[in-house]
Design a protein around this motif. Structure first.
Motif, mmCIF file in Angstrom:
data_model
loop_
_atom_site.group_PDB
_atom_site.id
_atom_site.type_symbol
_atom_site.label_atom_id
_atom_site.label_comp_id
_atom_site.label_asym_id
_atom_site.label_seq_id
_atom_site.Cartn_x
_atom_site.Cartn_y
_atom_site.Cartn_z
ATOM 1 N N VAL A 1 0.880 -1.226 -0.053
ATOM 2 C CA VAL A 1 -0.083 0.007 -0.035
ATOM 3 C C VAL A 1 0.977 1.263 0.157
ATOM 4 O O VAL A 1 1.754 1.507 0.861
ATOM 5 N N THR A 2 0.581 2.120 -0.825
ATOM 6 C CA THR A 2 1.361 3.446 -0.764
ATOM 7 C C THR A 2 0.387 4.488 -0.324
ATOM 8 O O THR A 2 -0.743 4.701 -0.720
ATOM 9 N N GLU A 3 0.965 5.181 0.643
ATOM 10 C CA GLU A 3 0.406 6.201 1.640
ATOM 11 C C GLU A 3 0.917 7.652 1.084
ATOM 12 O O GLU A 3 2.122 7.843 1.191
ATOM 13 N N THR A 4 -0.092 8.428 0.857
ATOM 14 C CA THR A 4 0.324 9.957 0.732
ATOM 15 C C THR A 4 -0.484 10.997 1.248
ATOM 16 O O THR A 4 -1.332 10.699 1.647
ATOM 17 N N GLN A 5 0.478 11.800 1.729
ATOM 18 C CA GLN A 5 -0.098 12.923 2.428
ATOM 19 C C GLN A 5 -0.650 14.045 1.344
ATOM 20 O O GLN A 5 0.053 14.217 0.506
ATOM 21 N N LEU A 6 -1.980 14.734 1.660
ATOM 22 C CA LEU A 6 -2.335 15.635 0.592
ATOM 23 C C LEU A 6 -2.144 17.057 0.909
ATOM 24 O O LEU A 6 -2.001 17.348 2.229
ATOM 25 N N ASN A 7 -2.027 17.837 0.012
ATOM 26 C CA ASN A 7 -2.051 19.378 0.429
ATOM 27 C C ASN A 7 -3.551 19.971 0.582
ATOM 28 O O ASN A 7 -4.380 19.048 0.367
ATOM 29 N N LEU A 8 -3.743 21.148 0.811
ATOM 30 C CA LEU A 8 -5.124 21.492 1.112
ATOM 31 C C LEU A 8 -5.930 21.521 -0.089
ATOM 32 O O LEU A 8 -7.171 21.284 0.149
ATOM 33 N N ASP A 9 -5.214 21.718 -1.003
ATOM 34 C CA ASP A 9 -5.955 21.729 -2.625
ATOM 35 C C ASP A 9 -6.711 20.415 -2.547
ATOM 36 O O ASP A 9 -7.926 20.274 -3.188
ATOM 37 N N GLU A 10 -5.822 19.422 -2.622
ATOM 38 C CA GLU A 10 -6.119 17.946 -2.788
ATOM 39 C C GLU A 10 -7.284 17.429 -1.841
ATOM 40 O O GLU A 10 -8.392 16.981 -2.016
ATOM 41 N N ILE A 11 -7.329 18.030 -0.577
ATOM 42 C CA ILE A 11 -8.009 17.745 0.478
ATOM 43 C C ILE A 11 -9.634 18.727 0.211
ATOM 44 O O ILE A 11 -10.566 17.994 0.384
ATOM 45 N N PHE A 12 -9.299 19.789 -0.185
ATOM 46 C CA PHE A 12 -10.583 20.325 -0.427
ATOM 47 C C PHE A 12 -11.518 19.630 -1.756
ATOM 48 O O PHE A 12 -12.683 19.350 -1.595
ATOM 49 N N GLU A 13 -10.602 19.159 -2.750
ATOM 50 C CA GLU A 13 -11.175 18.456 -3.771
ATOM 51 C C GLU A 13 -12.024 17.103 -3.146
ATOM 52 O O GLU A 13 -13.208 16.798 -3.751
ATOM 53 N N ALA A 14 -11.358 16.573 -2.353
ATOM 54 C CA ALA A 14 -11.824 15.158 -1.858
ATOM 55 C C ALA A 14 -13.254 15.476 -1.055
ATOM 56 O O ALA A 14 -14.206 14.652 -1.533
ATOM 57 N N PHE A 15 -13.294 16.692 -0.491
ATOM 58 C CA PHE A 15 -14.542 16.857 0.259
ATOM 59 C C PHE A 15 -15.523 17.384 -0.802
ATOM 60 O O PHE A 15 -16.622 16.983 -0.492
ATOM 61 N N VAL A 16 -15.273 17.895 -1.634
ATOM 62 C CA VAL A 16 -16.232 18.593 -2.411
ATOM 63 C C VAL A 16 -16.772 17.774 -3.585
ATOM 64 O O VAL A 16 -17.815 17.941 -4.093
ATOM 65 N N ILE A 17 -15.531 17.161 -4.331
ATOM 66 C CA ILE A 17 -16.120 16.622 -5.551
ATOM 67 C C ILE A 17 -15.613 14.963 -5.386
ATOM 68 O O ILE A 17 -15.637 14.411 -6.357
ATOM 69 N N GLY A 18 -15.270 14.757 -4.207
ATOM 70 C CA GLY A 18 -14.915 13.131 -4.371
ATOM 71 C C GLY A 18 -16.100 12.180 -4.392
ATOM 72 O O GLY A 18 -17.188 12.466 -4.130
ATOM 73 N N ASN A 19 -15.720 11.101 -5.113
ATOM 74 C CA ASN A 19 -16.661 9.986 -5.390
ATOM 75 C C ASN A 19 -16.459 8.942 -3.659
ATOM 76 O O ASN A 19 -15.594 8.423 -3.502
ATOM 77 N N ARG A 20 -17.592 9.108 -3.266
ATOM 78 C CA ARG A 20 -17.623 8.538 -1.869
ATOM 79 C C ARG A 20 -17.551 6.978 -2.023
ATOM 80 O O ARG A 20 -17.858 6.546 -3.128
#
Length: 300
Positions: free
Chosen positions: A275-294
């Motif tokens: 498993v590859t784990e990645t820390q996200l920046n704020l832009d990526e976090i924002f996208e996950a909350f707003v347009i993420g595929n649950r």
């Protein structure tokens, strides 16, 4: 000053049949630099207008520095500084004339401090406002918002229309000034890279609803992206707090919040290999909350 600079409870607002705010709840701690994030049309400016007492909501309440935004609107305006997006000012006035005119509305206007700000922001008080560049216009708007030593400063997309270099230069002055004054900052923007270096708290607004609110550092620490090849008939419904799921060949990428060792172990058990784990920046976090595929059932 109160411990909570801004408190919004169940704020709702509609333009005719269109519901713009759908029950907004948030608190801004005293002394915070608070990033209010959302796409254009998410309801950010409508929320700010309600905070300022300029727009009465359908229901709900707003308080600033312990004062009700509507019934105590005049008192509210003495303790805040407001800088609007693409703020318009009287172009025929000289800078010093505009400063004198605005200062007349505030009992605590500090001419000595304003003089210091003119130097810090590199503004010539003798020139006409209409001759200022967009960056200088933004700097003057900031000066006018700070001249009475407000407890809270509200910035509504303050760098709108500026080029990237001017944005960075302006924000450097803004943060240095505001931190030196020890004021609370409520900073609304749709430009995530502006918020990330400066905000210690954020709220994400989308379609009139707060999707997430918290400390910026904690979000960066607890929201993670995992990429792996899943075992056959993996059920992501068993994984909690999924924000986004994407597919690339035989691999999936899963973004989750509230990540801890238990969740890491659960994801590892779903994988055929590593498993590859990645820390996200704020832009990526924002996208996950707003347009993420649950989360969804994934069968490989």
């Amino acid at each position: 000053m109160t411990q909570t600079a801004i408190k919004i409870q169940d704020l709702q607002f509609s333009y005719g049949k269109k519901q713009v705010l759908k029950g907004v709840n948030l608190e801004v701690p005293q002394g915070a630099i608070f990033g209010f994030l959302g796409r254009n049309g998410a309801g950010k400016t409508t929320t700010i207008k309600a905070l300022l007492g300029l727009q009465k909501p359908t229901s709900g309440s707003c308080t600033i520095c312990g004062l009700d935004s509507f019934s105590e609107s005049l008192k509210v305006r003495t303790c805040i500084g407001y800088m609007a997006e693409d703020q318009q000012m009287y172009g025929w006035m000289r800078v010093d004339q505009l400063i004198k005119w605005v200062g007349g509305f505030y009992a605590k206007w500090d001419e000595s401090f304003v003089g210091e700000l003119l130097g810090v922001l590199r503004l010539d008080k003798a020139v006409k406002v209409k001759t200022l560049s967009k960056g200088q216009n933004s700097s003057l708007a900031l000066l006018l918002a700070l001249g009475h030593h407000p407890e809270l400063v509200i910035l509504d997309d303050p760098t709108l229309g500026l080029d990237p270099i001017a944005r960075k230069d302006f924000l450097r002055h803004v943060i240095d000034l505001l931190q030196s004054q020890g004021v609370t900052v409520f900073f609304s923007s749709h430009l995530l890279y502006e918020i990330e270096p400066v905000a210690d708290h954020i709220a994400i607004l989308d379609d009139g609803v707060i999707q997430k609110i918290g400390k910026t550092d904690e979000l960066r620490e607890t929201v993670r992206k995992f990429v792996f090849t899943p075992e056959p008939t993996v059920d992501l419904a068993k994984l909690s707090d999924v924000l986004d799921v994407t597919h690339a060949g035989d691999q999936i990428a899963v973004t989750v919040e509230h990540c801890d060792e238990t969740k890491r172990a659960q994801i590892k058990a779903m994988s055929k290999n590593g498993v590859t784990e990645t820390q996200l920046n704020l832009d990526e976090i924002f996208e996950a909350f707003v347009i993420g595929n649950r989360g969804q059932m994934v069968t490989v």
